[in-house]
Design an enzyme around this catalytic site. Structure first.
Site, PDB file in Angstrom:
ATOM      1  N   SER A 121       0.823  -1.206   0.000  1.00 44.02           N
ATOM      2  CA  SER A 121       0.000   0.000   0.000  1.00 44.02           C
ATOM      3  C   SER A 121       0.851   1.247   0.000  1.00 44.02           C
ATOM      4  O   SER A 121       0.381   2.317  -0.365  1.00 44.02           O
ATOM      5  CB  SER A 121      -0.860   0.055   1.268  1.00 44.02           C
ATOM      6  OG  SER A 121      -1.578  -1.122   1.420  1.00 44.02           O
ATOM      7  N   HIS A 142      -2.276  -3.183  -6.647  1.00 38.70           N
ATOM      8  CA  HIS A 142      -2.824  -2.815  -5.337  1.00 38.70           C
ATOM      9  C   HIS A 142      -4.337  -2.961  -5.327  1.00 38.70           C
ATOM     10  O   HIS A 142      -5.067  -2.144  -5.883  1.00 38.70           O
ATOM     11  CB  HIS A 142      -2.403  -1.373  -4.998  1.00 38.70           C
ATOM     12  CG  HIS A 142      -2.837  -0.944  -3.636  1.00 38.70           C
ATOM     13  ND1 HIS A 142      -3.510   0.223  -3.381  1.00 38.70           N
ATOM     14  CD2 HIS A 142      -2.687  -1.561  -2.432  1.00 38.70           C
ATOM     15  CE1 HIS A 142      -3.762   0.306  -2.086  1.00 38.70           C
ATOM     16  NE2 HIS A 142      -3.281  -0.761  -1.485  1.00 38.70           N
ATOM     17  N   GLU A 154      -5.079  -0.392  -8.301  1.00 40.61           N
ATOM     18  CA  GLU A 154      -4.046   0.549  -8.728  1.00 40.61           C
ATOM     19  C   GLU A 154      -2.874  -0.272  -9.274  1.00 40.61           C
ATOM     20  O   GLU A 154      -2.324  -1.109  -8.554  1.00 40.61           O
ATOM     21  CB  GLU A 154      -3.583   1.419  -7.557  1.00 40.61           C
ATOM     22  CG  GLU A 154      -4.625   2.441  -7.133  1.00 40.61           C
ATOM     23  CD  GLU A 154      -4.264   3.206  -5.867  1.00 40.61           C
ATOM     24  OE1 GLU A 154      -4.623   4.375  -5.753  1.00 40.61           O
ATOM     25  OE2 GLU A 154      -3.613   2.614  -4.972  1.00 40.61           O
ATOM     26  N   ASN A 192      -4.596   5.720  -1.044  1.00 38.48           N
ATOM     27  CA  ASN A 192      -4.090   5.778   0.326  1.00 38.48           C
ATOM     28  C   ASN A 192      -3.430   7.113   0.641  1.00 38.48           C
ATOM     29  O   ASN A 192      -3.455   7.575   1.783  1.00 38.48           O
ATOM     30  CB  ASN A 192      -3.114   4.633   0.593  1.00 38.48           C
ATOM     31  CG  ASN A 192      -3.859   3.319   0.768  1.00 38.48           C
ATOM     32  OD1 ASN A 192      -5.074   3.308   0.891  1.00 38.48           O
ATOM     33  ND2 ASN A 192      -3.135   2.210   0.768  1.00 38.48           N
TER      34      ASN A 192
HETATM   35  N1  LIG Z   1      -5.445  -4.342   4.979  1.00 37.74           N
HETATM   36  C1  LIG Z   1      -5.773  -3.597   3.954  1.00 37.74           C
HETATM   37  O1  LIG Z   1      -6.829  -2.941   3.971  1.00 37.74           O
HETATM   38  C2  LIG Z   1      -4.884  -3.526   2.746  1.00 37.74           C
HETATM   39  C3  LIG Z   1      -5.411  -3.007   1.540  1.00 37.74           C
HETATM   40  C4  LIG Z   1      -4.603  -3.035   0.397  1.00 37.74           C
HETATM   41  C5  LIG Z   1      -3.313  -3.501   0.473  1.00 37.74           C
HETATM   42  N2  LIG Z   1      -2.817  -3.952   1.677  1.00 37.74           N
HETATM   43  C6  LIG Z   1      -1.444  -4.471   1.685  1.00 37.74           C
HETATM   44  O2  LIG Z   1      -1.511  -5.877   1.580  1.00 37.74           O
HETATM   45  C7  LIG Z   1      -0.403  -6.464   2.256  1.00 37.74           C
HETATM   46  C8  LIG Z   1      -0.923  -7.463   3.285  1.00 37.74           C
HETATM   47  O3  LIG Z   1      -1.676  -6.764   4.266  1.00 37.74           O
HETATM   48  P1  LIG Z   1      -2.792  -7.482   5.151  1.00 37.74           P
HETATM   49  O4  LIG Z   1      -3.585  -6.417   5.795  1.00 37.74           O
HETATM   50  O5  LIG Z   1      -3.470  -8.515   4.346  1.00 37.74           O
HETATM   51  O6  LIG Z   1      -1.891  -8.174   6.264  1.00 37.74           O
HETATM   52  P2  LIG Z   1      -2.252  -9.377   7.254  1.00 37.74           P
HETATM   53  O7  LIG Z   1      -1.419  -9.191   8.436  1.00 37.74           O
HETATM   54  O8  LIG Z   1      -3.734  -9.469   7.433  1.00 37.74           O
HETATM   55  O9  LIG Z   1      -1.791 -10.688   6.432  1.00 37.74           O
HETATM   56  C9  LIG Z   1      -0.472 -10.962   6.104  1.00 37.74           C
HETATM   57  C10 LIG Z   1      -0.308 -12.469   5.924  1.00 37.74           C
HETATM   58  O10 LIG Z   1       0.994 -12.735   5.439  1.00 37.74           O
HETATM   59  C11 LIG Z   1       1.451 -13.943   6.027  1.00 37.74           C
HETATM   60  N3  LIG Z   1       2.916 -14.022   5.955  1.00 37.74           N
HETATM   61  C12 LIG Z   1       3.829 -13.398   6.711  1.00 37.74           C
HETATM   62  N4  LIG Z   1       5.069 -13.755   6.315  1.00 37.74           N
HETATM   63  C13 LIG Z   1       4.931 -14.613   5.290  1.00 37.74           C
HETATM   64  C14 LIG Z   1       5.843 -15.351   4.485  1.00 37.74           C
HETATM   65  N5  LIG Z   1       7.142 -15.241   4.652  1.00 37.74           N
HETATM   66  N6  LIG Z   1       5.352 -16.159   3.532  1.00 37.74           N
HETATM   67  C15 LIG Z   1       4.025 -16.292   3.335  1.00 37.74           C
HETATM   68  N7  LIG Z   1       3.112 -15.617   4.077  1.00 37.74           N
HETATM   69  C16 LIG Z   1       3.562 -14.782   5.040  1.00 37.74           C
HETATM   70  C17 LIG Z   1       0.914 -13.854   7.441  1.00 37.74           C
HETATM   71  O11 LIG Z   1       0.850 -15.135   8.030  1.00 37.74           O
HETATM   72  C18 LIG Z   1      -0.465 -13.246   7.225  1.00 37.74           C
HETATM   73  O12 LIG Z   1      -1.466 -14.210   7.044  1.00 37.74           O
HETATM   74  C19 LIG Z   1       0.384  -5.336   2.859  1.00 37.74           C
HETATM   75  O13 LIG Z   1       1.424  -4.966   1.977  1.00 37.74           O
HETATM   76  C20 LIG Z   1      -0.652  -4.205   2.944  1.00 37.74           C
HETATM   77  O14 LIG Z   1      -0.071  -2.935   2.920  1.00 37.74           O
HETATM   78  C21 LIG Z   1      -3.587  -3.998   2.796  1.00 37.74           C
END
Ligand SMILES: NC(=O)c1ccc[n+]([C@@H]2O[C@H](COP(=O)([O-])OP(=O)(O)OC[C@H]3O[C@@H](n4cnc5c(N)ncnc54)[C@H](O)[C@@H]3O)[C@@H](O)[C@H]2O)c1
Length: 595
Positions: A121, A142, A154, A192
């Site tokens: 993000s 994204h 995005e 964002n």
């Molecule tokens: N939460 C949101 O609203 C949102 C929206 C768009 C983009 N993002 C982006 O998406 C990405 C993930 O965010 P999220 O909110 O889903 O996080 P999250 O914490 O909910 O999930 C992350 C997952 O990654 C897994 N993980 C960690 N290390 C790992 C590895 N080495 N190999 C495989 N899996 C691994 C974890 O076990 C976890 O299930 C981030 O870059 C975030 O910025 C988040």
């Protein structure tokens, strides 16, 4: 010919990754879904099956389609399972070193022609790409939360991403039923960059007890038509993720203080209050992962107790003859209050009467109001050109011109005329309520009642307490809002109250983004509507509100808070100087004469 993606990999099955898996599998693409451990894999699988089961229960997905969808997903621990996929989307936590490590490993494991994409993000896609030997095949895809629902993607190209990779990914987004905006690699991209300053500001309001969580969220939902309030959205995003995004944006985005995470966010993350996914964040949820909010110690007590001390209001004076006064007269009369309308003369009263009658008639034509109710409402209004007729009202709502000297003189007169104990309310949207209150000898009885335009339609009223407003006065204001069928939210006496203080800096930021040529007005509007569910994009809204009005509000906010990030965008100033005021002048950000 665009590349055919038959099999993709998704790394990380948390809030975003599990949703991204669903998007691909729903659209006929085979997915290898990868997590770090068996436990995490099970959690990811549960998010996916929970979401698809809900879709079946709601009738949005046939059972057979769900089964086909799930059969396209293969779950695995470790990146080695991704050796033959055409594309990988990474969705692990927002840490640069972690993502770089994963990309270096993906580069080793995946076939040479595979495209490697990050769902980051806020981190630099370029910095992630240089961890591989194929930075020209690295791109940002994204998705928005929840990925199966939000239409926007995005697509982030770095200076080295090759053009055919961008084109292939754009074609893929279309195949997934998404709308993409393609942009360069800048902290927070479009949505964002515009969203997180606002979310952080809202958390700051909550942290400083400026308003309750329910009132902050209700204000933005009902005042701006947003699908969720900012604190509920923080819970959906995840507070850990939100913290990392803010922190990165602060560091990468020019150290704008508005992105420095409010301390409370870090405290909550440390305490394990991560939002929906952990079952508790700003709100408490039925269980981890559930969207159902349950009451907790911060939940407001039942309304009757909260209204304790409220005075009975039967007769209401409304002073003024403009748009707001007209709407407010209608609202009170329709809700059964006896109204005394005071204008500056018979001619003005006749105009207001006509406007109220016309508006009520529209209700009759649309079948929302019976003729007898219309006549009863009109019969409840008494028309006067002198404040003396306010001697026996229980509440006065002032809606005269937005000039402090005029309002102060009016309140001084009301102080002499009105009986003791009457609540005196101002509808000001930008002046300090305390200045008006101190023009009277009874500041404890003075409160702000900030209605939104058009008053008969908008469900929100901001109740503005000064440091001298008594608890009884606030209770009365709350009871009156409830009596009008409106949601009253209570806030402190600061520039912009809740809604304008959170809305206008965001609009101003959009203008700054346009000014910096990062994106177009159309793409920015798209991003906020399709990525965040806003009813209008920022430029559409600015043209409706009026650029002059928006500039004036932004100036007030800047002058009161002296926050450099609130300085009005030079482009906004120039457009106003040029007479491009929005729809009302035929041209603002867009030309309305040709539409
Ligand atoms: N939460 C949101 O609203 C949102 C929206 C768009 C983009 N993002 C982006 O998406 C990405 C993930 O965010 P999220 O909110 O889903 O996080 P999250 O914490 O909910 O999930 C992350 C997952 O990654 C897994 N993980 C960690 N290390 C790992 C590895 N080495 N190999 C495989 N899996 C691994 C974890 O076990 C976890 O299930 C981030 O870059 C975030 O910025 C988040």
């Amino acid at each position: 010919m665009a590349r055919d993606f038959t099999s993709v990999g998704v790394v990380g099955l948390g809030t975003m990754g599990a949703g991204i898996v669903e998007v691909f599998a729903r659209n006929g693409v085979d997915v290898v879904a990868v997590e770090i451990s068996e436990d995490a894999l099970e959690r990811g699988r549960a998010i996916l099956t929970g979401s698809t089961d809900r879709a079946v229960a709601k009738g949005k997905l046939a059972e057979a389609d769900r089964d086909a969808l799930l059969s396209r997903v293969r779950f695995a621990v470790g990146l080695d399972a991704l050796h033959s996929v055409d594309l990988v989307v990474e969705a692990v936590p927002e840490h640069l070193d972690l993502k770089q490590r994963i990309f270096a490993e993906l580069d080793r494991v995946c076939k040479p022609e595979a495209i490697l994409a990050t769902n980051t993000s806020s981190l630099s896609v370029t910095e992630i790409s240089v961890a591989t030997s194929r930075p020209n095949q690295v791109i940002g895809i994204h998705f928005f939360n929840p990925a199966p629902v939000m239409k926007l993607v995005e697509v982030v190209r770095t200076v080295v991403t090759s053009a055919d990779v961008v084109a292939d990914v754009e074609a893929l987004c279309k195949r997934l039923g998404k709308v993409d905006v393609t942009i360069s690699d800048r902290a927070g991209f479009i949505a964002n960059a515009l969203l997180f300053g606002y979310l952080n500001h809202a958390v700051g309001m909550f942290e400083s007890h400026y308003a309750t969580r329910e009132d902050i969220d209700a204000a933005m939902k009902l005042g701006c038509g947003l699908p969720m309030g900012p604190l509920a959205l923080m819970d959906l995003i995840g507070l850990d993720t939100a913290y990392e995004i803010l922190d990165t944006m602060y560091r990468r985005g020019g150290r704008d203080r508005r992105h420095a995470p409010v301390p409370l966010i870090k405290q909550m993350v440390t305490a394990g209050l991560l939002g929906r996914k952990s079952g508790r964040g700003f709100y408490t949820y039925e269980r981890p992962g559930s969207p159902v909010v349950v009451p907790d110690e911060q939940t407001p007590v039942a309304s009757e107790a909260a209204l304790g001390g409220a005075a009975a209001i039967a007769k209401v004076g409304v002073v003024g003859s403009g748009t707001m006064a007209t709407g407010i007269i209608e609202v009170f009369a329709k809700a059964g209050y006896e109204v005394v309308s005071v204008t500056r003369g018979a001619e003005k009263s006749a105009k207001v009467f006509e406007a109220v009658r016309t508006s009520l008639n529209k209700g009759v034509v649309r079948g929302k109001l019976g003729e007898a109710d219309r006549d009863a409402a009109l019969g409840r209004i008494n028309w006067s050109a002198t404040l003396d007729h306010l001697a026996d009202v229980d509440l006065v709502v002032e809606a005269v011109v937005e000039e402090l000297s005029v309002k102060k003189a009016l309140f001084a007169s009301l102080d002499e005329i009105c009986k003791p104990g009457v609540v005196l309310a101002t509808t000001t949207s930008s002046l300090p309520v305390i200045d008006v209150a101190m023009a009277t000898q009874r500041p404890a009885d003075v409160v702000g009642l900030h209605f939104f335009n058009p008053a008969p339609v908008m469900p929100l009223v901001e109740i503005v307490e000064t440091i001298r407003t008594s608890a009884e006065t606030t209770a009365t204001a709350r009871a009156v809002c409830a009596g009008l069928g409106k949601t009253g939210v209570v806030c402190g006496d600061r520039s912009g109250f809740i809604v304008n203080a959170l809305l206008f800096p965001y609009l101003n930021d959009a203008v700054k983004m346009l000014e910096a040529s990062y994106s177009t007005a159309d793409d920015i509007d798209h991003a906020m509507k399709l990525g965040c569910g806003y009813p209008m994009g920022p430029f559409e809204l600015l043209d409706v509100v009026g650029l002059d009005v928006s500039l004036a509000i932004q100036r007030e906010l800047y002058l009161e808070l002296r926050e450099p990030g609130f300085a009005p965008a030079p482009l906004l100033e120039h457009l106003v100087t040029a007479g491009y005021l929005g729809r009302k002048s035929g041209r603002g950000f867009r030309d309305h004469t040709r539409r």
